[in-house]
Write a protein that holds these residues in place. Structure first.
Motif, PDB file in Angstrom:
ATOM      1  N   ALA A 196       7.220 -17.876  39.236  1.00  0.00           N
ATOM      2  CA  ALA A 196       8.474 -17.635  39.950  1.00  0.00           C
ATOM      3  C   ALA A 196       9.620 -18.423  39.315  1.00  0.00           C
ATOM      4  N   ARG A 197       9.372 -19.670  38.963  1.00  0.00           N
ATOM      5  CA  ARG A 197      10.426 -20.492  38.358  1.00  0.00           C
ATOM      6  C   ARG A 197      10.822 -19.961  36.986  1.00  0.00           C
ATOM      7  N   LEU A 198       9.862 -19.491  36.226  1.00  0.00           N
ATOM      8  CA  LEU A 198      10.174 -18.903  34.923  1.00  0.00           C
ATOM      9  C   LEU A 198      10.998 -17.625  35.092  1.00  0.00           C
ATOM     10  N   THR A 199      10.673 -16.844  36.109  1.00  0.00           N
ATOM     11  CA  THR A 199      11.424 -15.609  36.378  1.00  0.00           C
ATOM     12  C   THR A 199      12.868 -15.923  36.732  1.00  0.00           C
ATOM     13  N   VAL A 200      13.071 -16.934  37.550  1.00  0.00           N
ATOM     14  CA  VAL A 200      14.431 -17.333  37.935  1.00  0.00           C
ATOM     15  C   VAL A 200      15.214 -17.816  36.717  1.00  0.00           C
ATOM     16  N   GLN A 201      14.585 -18.614  35.876  1.00  0.00           N
ATOM     17  CA  GLN A 201      15.254 -19.101  34.671  1.00  0.00           C
ATOM     18  C   GLN A 201      15.671 -17.947  33.771  1.00  0.00           C
ATOM     19  N   LEU A 202      14.773 -17.001  33.576  1.00  0.00           N
ATOM     20  CA  LEU A 202      15.074 -15.853  32.713  1.00  0.00           C
ATOM     21  C   LEU A 202      16.185 -15.000  33.321  1.00  0.00           C
ATOM     22  N   ALA A 203      16.163 -14.821  34.638  1.00  0.00           N
ATOM     23  CA  ALA A 203      17.202 -14.033  35.296  1.00  0.00           C
ATOM     24  C   ALA A 203      18.566 -14.695  35.163  1.00  0.00           C
ATOM     25  N   GLN A 204      18.614 -15.999  35.268  1.00  0.00           N
ATOM     26  CA  GLN A 204      19.883 -16.717  35.119  1.00  0.00           C
ATOM     27  C   GLN A 204      20.435 -16.577  33.709  1.00  0.00           C
ATOM     28  N   ALA A 237      18.426  -8.394  35.105  1.00  0.00           N
ATOM     29  CA  ALA A 237      18.054  -9.597  35.850  1.00  0.00           C
ATOM     30  C   ALA A 237      17.750  -9.269  37.306  1.00  0.00           C
ATOM     31  N   CYS A 238      18.579  -8.410  37.893  1.00  0.00           N
ATOM     32  CA  CYS A 238      18.390  -8.033  39.298  1.00  0.00           C
ATOM     33  C   CYS A 238      17.098  -7.243  39.484  1.00  0.00           C
ATOM     34  N   SER A 239      16.810  -6.329  38.585  1.00  0.00           N
ATOM     35  CA  SER A 239      15.577  -5.534  38.683  1.00  0.00           C
ATOM     36  C   SER A 239      14.347  -6.431  38.601  1.00  0.00           C
ATOM     37  N   MET A 240      14.393  -7.431  37.739  1.00  0.00           N
ATOM     38  CA  MET A 240      13.271  -8.356  37.613  1.00  0.00           C
ATOM     39  C   MET A 240      13.130  -9.226  38.859  1.00  0.00           C
ATOM     40  N   MET A 241      14.251  -9.700  39.400  1.00  0.00           N
ATOM     41  CA  MET A 241      14.220 -10.555  40.576  1.00  0.00           C
ATOM     42  C   MET A 241      13.748  -9.805  41.819  1.00  0.00           C
ATOM     43  N   GLN A 242      14.018  -8.514  41.894  1.00  0.00           N
ATOM     44  CA  GLN A 242      13.602  -7.737  43.059  1.00  0.00           C
ATOM     45  C   GLN A 242      12.086  -7.678  43.198  1.00  0.00           C
ATOM     46  N   LEU A 243      11.363  -7.827  42.093  1.00  0.00           N
ATOM     47  CA  LEU A 243       9.900  -7.766  42.124  1.00  0.00           C
ATOM     48  C   LEU A 243       9.270  -9.097  42.501  1.00  0.00           C
ATOM     49  N   LEU A 244      10.085 -10.133  42.599  1.00  0.00           N
ATOM     50  CA  LEU A 244       9.577 -11.476  42.876  1.00  0.00           C
ATOM     51  C   LEU A 244       9.428 -11.681  44.383  1.00  0.00           C
ATOM     52  N   VAL A 262      10.259 -18.277  24.579  1.00  0.00           N
ATOM     53  CA  VAL A 262       9.252 -19.161  25.187  1.00  0.00           C
ATOM     54  C   VAL A 262       9.051 -18.809  26.657  1.00  0.00           C
ATOM     55  N   ILE A 263      10.150 -18.588  27.375  1.00  0.00           N
ATOM     56  CA  ILE A 263      10.055 -18.250  28.802  1.00  0.00           C
ATOM     57  C   ILE A 263       9.307 -16.940  28.999  1.00  0.00           C
ATOM     58  N   GLN A 264       9.656 -15.934  28.207  1.00  0.00           N
ATOM     59  CA  GLN A 264       9.000 -14.625  28.355  1.00  0.00           C
ATOM     60  C   GLN A 264       7.507 -14.705  28.053  1.00  0.00           C
ATOM     61  N   LYS A 265       7.136 -15.481  27.031  1.00  0.00           N
ATOM     62  CA  LYS A 265       5.718 -15.598  26.678  1.00  0.00           C
ATOM     63  C   LYS A 265       4.942 -16.336  27.767  1.00  0.00           C
ATOM     64  N   LEU A 266       5.482 -17.453  28.242  1.00  0.00           N
ATOM     65  CA  LEU A 266       4.805 -18.209  29.303  1.00  0.00           C
ATOM     66  C   LEU A 266       4.733 -17.378  30.586  1.00  0.00           C
ATOM     67  N   ARG A 267       5.786 -16.621  30.849  1.00  0.00           N
ATOM     68  CA  ARG A 267       5.808 -15.781  32.050  1.00  0.00           C
ATOM     69  C   ARG A 267       4.742 -14.694  31.976  1.00  0.00           C
ATOM     70  N   SER A 268       4.561 -14.104  30.795  1.00  0.00           N
ATOM     71  CA  SER A 268       3.540 -13.065  30.644  1.00  0.00           C
ATOM     72  C   SER A 268       2.133 -13.654  30.783  1.00  0.00           C
ATOM     73  N   ILE A 269       1.959 -14.907  30.350  1.00  0.00           N
ATOM     74  CA  ILE A 269       0.660 -15.569  30.498  1.00  0.00           C
ATOM     75  C   ILE A 269       0.359 -15.848  31.969  1.00  0.00           C
ATOM     76  N   CYS A 270       1.392 -16.224  32.723  1.00  0.00           N
ATOM     77  CA  CYS A 270       1.218 -16.559  34.152  1.00  0.00           C
ATOM     78  C   CYS A 270       1.079 -15.333  35.039  1.00  0.00           C
ATOM     79  N   GLU A 271       1.520 -14.191  34.555  1.00  0.00           N
ATOM     80  CA  GLU A 271       1.586 -12.997  35.410  1.00  0.00           C
ATOM     81  C   GLU A 271       0.207 -12.605  35.933  1.00  0.00           C
ATOM     82  N   GLY A 272       0.142 -12.408  37.259  1.00  0.00           N
ATOM     83  CA  GLY A 272      -1.096 -11.980  37.887  1.00  0.00           C
ATOM     84  C   GLY A 272      -2.058 -13.091  38.239  1.00  0.00           C
ATOM     85  N   LYS A 273      -1.711 -14.351  37.955  1.00  0.00           N
ATOM     86  CA  LYS A 273      -2.589 -15.489  38.252  1.00  0.00           C
ATOM     87  C   LYS A 273      -2.026 -16.244  39.458  1.00  0.00           C
ATOM     88  N   LEU A 274      -2.750 -16.212  40.571  1.00  0.00           N
ATOM     89  CA  LEU A 274      -2.247 -16.800  41.807  1.00  0.00           C
ATOM     90  C   LEU A 274      -2.097 -18.314  41.724  1.00  0.00           C
TER      91      LEU A 274
END
Length: 330
Positions: free
Chosen positions: A156-164, A175-182, A137-149
């Motif tokens: 950002a919150r979804l990325t943090v949840q997934l990294a944790q 997790a670190c590679s994903m967080m570095q892009l945030l 669910v997190i990955q799907k919602l995150r992909s939907i949000c990606e690129g939308k200001l």
């Protein structure tokens, strides 16, 4: 002759602009479907209570289209929120993701509606039965949000949840590679403390995988004037403890002295509370005095060219009034 021609240009351009604006719908008449929306929502609640969830969704989706094309933003938001709420309560996660994507990609969909849809769908994350379903669910919602200001905060919150989650599963590098892009420092509607928490998480992950170059780059995201405030003393202590780890790797005693000095001045401040740090750091007078010992130790170990230049600066301000007196000798 030239004046006559030039004076006619503004009128021609204005007529062309007006025609263009009408064609693009700027002057589109906005309808009020609030009463009809209330009726449809009540009817949908009756459908749901009688087990006819699909009928409720169909009626809401039809009314949402009418309100959206009619320019009624308030009704569109209400209908979109109701659609996702019904699906969240039914815990049908695939349908939630399907309808989130459907509502966001609809023609002429308002950004406010997209934000509300994502915010409502976030409630489904904690209802997932397994960790795998939660990640999906997190990955799907995150992909939907990606690129939308307009939903960058939720992204950002979804990325943090997934990294944790990945961190707890032993996938620290991913997790670190994903967080570095945030880049949370540019998110305008995120609170300052939340930004600091995320940046400190980025630094901590980089240090754990021993990526000291990126860790140092991440530290540049936190200006001293932002973190040196009464309500962020815990963040300040965490920040300089990470810097201690970084400068320990570089074997730089003078910078270690300065970092411990910042910690020393913070933990002896009357406004500092140990519970502001995750590990309840420096909660006893003895632990605080150990910081002062580290300041003196690394100042003595620092090369003369750095210590001579910065020693007066390090001890320029008076010692905190809360510092305990040294025990008597003998």
């Amino acid at each position: 002759e030239f004046r006559t021609r030039s004076s006619a240009f503004p009128t021609v351009w204005k007529e062309m602009a007006d025609e263009r604006e009408w064609k693009t719908g700027i002057y589109q008449k906005q309808e009020d479907y609030s009463e009809k929306t209330d009726e449809v929502v009540k009817q949908a609640e009756l459908f749901v209570s009688s087990g006819r969830t699909q009928d409720a969704l169909d009626s809401l989706l039809h009314m949402e289209k009418t309100a959206r094309l009619g320019g009624d933003a308030k009704s569109t938001i209400k209908l979109a929120r109701e659609i996702i709420r019904i699906l969240v309560e039914s815990k049908d996660f695939e349908k939630i993701l399907e309808h989130v994507e459907l509502l966001i990609k609809r023609r002429a969909q308002l950004k406010q509606v997209q934000t509300v849809v994502i915010q409502e769908a976030l409630k489904a994350i904690e209802m997932t039965p397994t960790i795998d379903a939660k990640v999906h669910v997190i990955q799907k919602l995150r992909s939907i949000c990606e690129g939308k200001l307009h939903v960058e905060l939720e992204y950002a919150r979804l990325t943090v949840q997934l990294a944790q989650i990945w961190d707890s599963q032993g996938k620290l590098k991913e997790a670190c590679s994903m967080m570095q892009l945030l880049q949370v420092e540019t998110i305008g509607n995120m609170e300052r403390k939340e930004k600091l928490d995320i940046i400190l998480m980025q630094i901590e992950m980089c240090l754990r995988i021993q990526d000291f170059v990126v860790a140092h780059i991440m530290t540049k995201k936190i200006p001293h004037k932002i973190i040196d405030k009464p309500d962020t003393m815990g963040h300040k202590v965490r920040f300089f403890r990470y810097l201690v780890e970084y400068y320990t790797h570089l074997e730089n005693p003078f910078m270690l002295c300065k970092c411990y000095d910042e910690i020393y001045r913070t933990v002896f401040d009357p406004r500092y509370k140990p519970e502001q740090t995750p590990d309840n750091a420096y909660s006893t007078p003895e632990a605080k005095l150990e910081v002062l010992e580290s300041v003196i130790l690394y100042l003595l170990l620092a090369p003369s060219n750095s210590s001579d230049e910065g020693a007066d600066e390090t001890f320029s301000s008076p010692a905190p009034s809360q510092a305990p007196s040294a025990p008597p000798c003998g």
